[in-house]
Write an enzyme that holds these catalytic residues in place. Sequence first.
Site, PDB file in Angstrom:
ATOM      1  N   PRO A 146     -27.717 -32.477 -13.108  1.00  0.00           N
ATOM      2  CA  PRO A 146     -28.186 -31.161 -12.651  1.00  0.00           C
ATOM      3  C   PRO A 146     -29.616 -30.946 -13.148  1.00  0.00           C
ATOM      4  CG  PRO A 146     -26.003 -31.018 -13.653  1.00  0.00           C
ATOM      5  CD  PRO A 146     -26.540 -32.372 -13.989  1.00  0.00           C
ATOM      6  N   GLY A 183     -38.297 -32.085  -9.345  1.00  0.00           N
ATOM      7  CA  GLY A 183     -37.099 -31.260  -9.196  1.00  0.00           C
ATOM      8  C   GLY A 183     -36.776 -30.487 -10.450  1.00  0.00           C
ATOM      9  N   ARG A 217     -15.851  -6.783 -29.830  1.00  0.00           N
ATOM     10  CA  ARG A 217     -17.212  -7.257 -30.113  1.00  0.00           C
ATOM     11  C   ARG A 217     -17.598  -6.917 -31.552  1.00  0.00           C
ATOM     12  NH1 ARG A 217     -21.723  -2.979 -28.083  1.00  0.00           N
ATOM     13  NH2 ARG A 217     -20.457  -1.099 -28.217  1.00  0.00           N
ATOM     14  N   SER A 245     -26.030  -5.130 -28.556  1.00  0.00           N
ATOM     15  CA  SER A 245     -24.833  -4.904 -27.739  1.00  0.00           C
ATOM     16  C   SER A 245     -23.774  -5.972 -27.974  1.00  0.00           C
ATOM     17  CB  SER A 245     -25.215  -4.880 -26.256  1.00  0.00           C
ATOM     18  OG  SER A 245     -26.077  -3.802 -25.966  1.00  0.00           O
ATOM     19  N   GLU A 267     -30.431 -16.323 -19.982  1.00  0.00           N
ATOM     20  CA  GLU A 267     -29.032 -16.714 -20.195  1.00  0.00           C
ATOM     21  C   GLU A 267     -28.793 -18.202 -19.932  1.00  0.00           C
ATOM     22  OE1 GLU A 267     -29.180 -12.357 -19.249  1.00  0.00           O
ATOM     23  OE2 GLU A 267     -29.961 -14.160 -18.263  1.00  0.00           O
ATOM     24  N   HIS A 286     -18.608  -6.837 -23.313  1.00  0.00           N
ATOM     25  CA  HIS A 286     -18.544  -5.900 -22.191  1.00  0.00           C
ATOM     26  C   HIS A 286     -17.762  -6.566 -21.056  1.00  0.00           C
ATOM     27  CE1 HIS A 286     -21.661  -4.410 -24.777  1.00  0.00           C
ATOM     28  NE2 HIS A 286     -21.805  -3.293 -24.070  1.00  0.00           N
ATOM     29  N   ASP A 310     -22.012   1.771 -16.329  1.00  0.00           N
ATOM     30  CA  ASP A 310     -23.016   0.843 -15.798  1.00  0.00           C
ATOM     31  C   ASP A 310     -22.645   0.305 -14.426  1.00  0.00           C
ATOM     32  OD1 ASP A 310     -24.892   1.084 -17.743  1.00  0.00           O
ATOM     33  OD2 ASP A 310     -24.324  -0.715 -18.849  1.00  0.00           O
TER      34      ASP A 310
END
Length: 670
Positions: A121, A162, A364, A391, A417, A467, A475
Amino acid sequence: MNAPERIDPAARCANALRFLAADAVELARSGHPGAPMGMAEMAEVVWRRHLRHNPANPAWPDRDRFVLSNGHASMLQYALLHLTGYDLPMSQLRQFRQLHAVTPGHPEVDVTPGVETTTGPLGQGLANAVGMALAEKLLAATFNRPGFDIVDHHTYVFLGDGCLMEGLSHEACSLAGTLGLGKLICLYDDNGISIDGEVAGWFADDTPKRFAAYGWHVIADVDGHDAHALDAALHEAKAERDRPTLICCRTVIGKGAPAKAGGHDVHGAPLGAPEIAAMRTALGWEAEPFTVPADVADAWDARAQGAAREAEWEARFVSYCAAHPELAEEFVRRANGRLPEGFDAELMALLDAPSPLQGKIATRKASQLCLEALTPALPELLGGSADLTGSNLTNVKASVWVNHAGHGNYVSYGVREFGMAAVMNGIALHGGLIPYGGTFMTFSDYSRNAIRMAALMRLRVVHVLTHDSIGLGEDGPTHQPVEHAASLRLIPNNQVWRPCDGAETAYAWLAALQRENGPTCLVLSRQALMPFERDAAQRADIARGGYVLRDVPAPRVVLIATGSEVEIAARAALDLADAGIAARVVSMPCVELFYAQDAAYRDSVLPPGLPRISVEAGATWYWRGVVGEQGLALGIDSFGESAPAEALYQHFGLTPAHVAAAARVLLEDA
């Protein structure tokens, strides 16, 4: 024809790579000959003149790392490993891309000796390399002492157009520049060709300026077929200690093929016997396929030099052991991936005595309390978050943000991320550190392919995904996971934990850290959840992935739940009891682990013949295999909405009353 003895020895070494690649692809009738042929001089210069490695010991801790980010060029790496003396016989090159061969279509770590990471990948190998270089920098700051540089190696990367078109390259390379990863050296195979043709129509970036803007040292316009120019560029790159280096190498894809060089047809298809024969004539290569002339084999053999380099390091390490015995012992422990004895003592103490971990708490927050207990005992923990630290609650009192100097135990990955997940894979591959990183669960989609690669590579990486449901509330659907838990559970060798309280969160962390052969996703709530009392046997059974949390004599129905919905199932069982219906409550924080248990245990928790109802605030189709055709899966099969959490649970029918009513209907219809 050029007489072989008149051809420069370095050129003959490069040509050996060309022909091994072309011949293997031809025999397999499958593969990518163009990139290996175009990067042959790059490979010759890096591997024969710069790379510090020992073919007899691919696990030498202070070896240089080599990453082939454009993994479709795998035959280049296999040829290099064979020629330099790794345990990769010519018979395996003949088996390229065949079932059970150690020369798969794309490089795979732990399959082929000497392969550092699984690539294919595009862009992920580059991001893995950033993680490796970051790990080297952090470990050097931790263990090196004056006169004892026991962690001192480079990470070399080959990459193509790529890789640079993939958005992941921006995330990873921006971070690498910010962190000043001076021992990261990337060689860009700038051949201007991809599968669809010449890339000028869809990739017109000024790559040198792009990387200069990241804070990289850029060496532009290097002739990728000029060994002297490549060697000079690599010496310049190694002299740069504060910035990663990009060497832009102008190359011709399929270099050496008389009729096909420079075109996209050579990218991903065999050259054909006539073209290979013509290439042999043009390059003066008289050796038969899969035969290497003795002079070339001798020139490539790196075993003696590699053994000498490792022996020099070993001698230095012996002196280091004498001067710094405690550091040396810690280095060996971490290099071997062993957890220290009693690392979980403080965490277990939080479960054995009254503590906030046993109260009503968001999982959390429970995770953060676990990390507070674990971090002092596990210096190899390297935390982080994709700009959501406050958070995700992935930081602790002992967290120190990683800085340009290489000190710290917490990485601020920024809003990256995918980059975070792929960089963590590289950190885990390097060894000596256990990475964990946080983001909102709905953004795990950004990270998904890197999580998949971690599972494929069997890496100890922990993803803290908070979350986790409509419980996050206002949200709205963009941030409310629905299909994500089911989707992550589908990845082979990936374990997904969705704990219901502090105790299950603690066991989830222990399972993640003790798991040496795959990643773990911790799926955690924003909202506070009710704690449950357990006896010793129940607590131990948390580690089995699913267990009976609340039992009754002669149950008529089994309620199975995870995370925040365990409380709903438990309250529904009480409502059913008031109606004279006995219901067993099963908490199943890790479905994959539960189904890895023996049949006798599974049947003791979920007795065959008893109706089953699953309750999870997410997609229901995954659970239909658990509850069976006669069971019922309660959840959410649409996107969420923007509203307070309590209103959403009512709206979607995830309340004790709704669950109890569904159980009554199920039993009436049975």
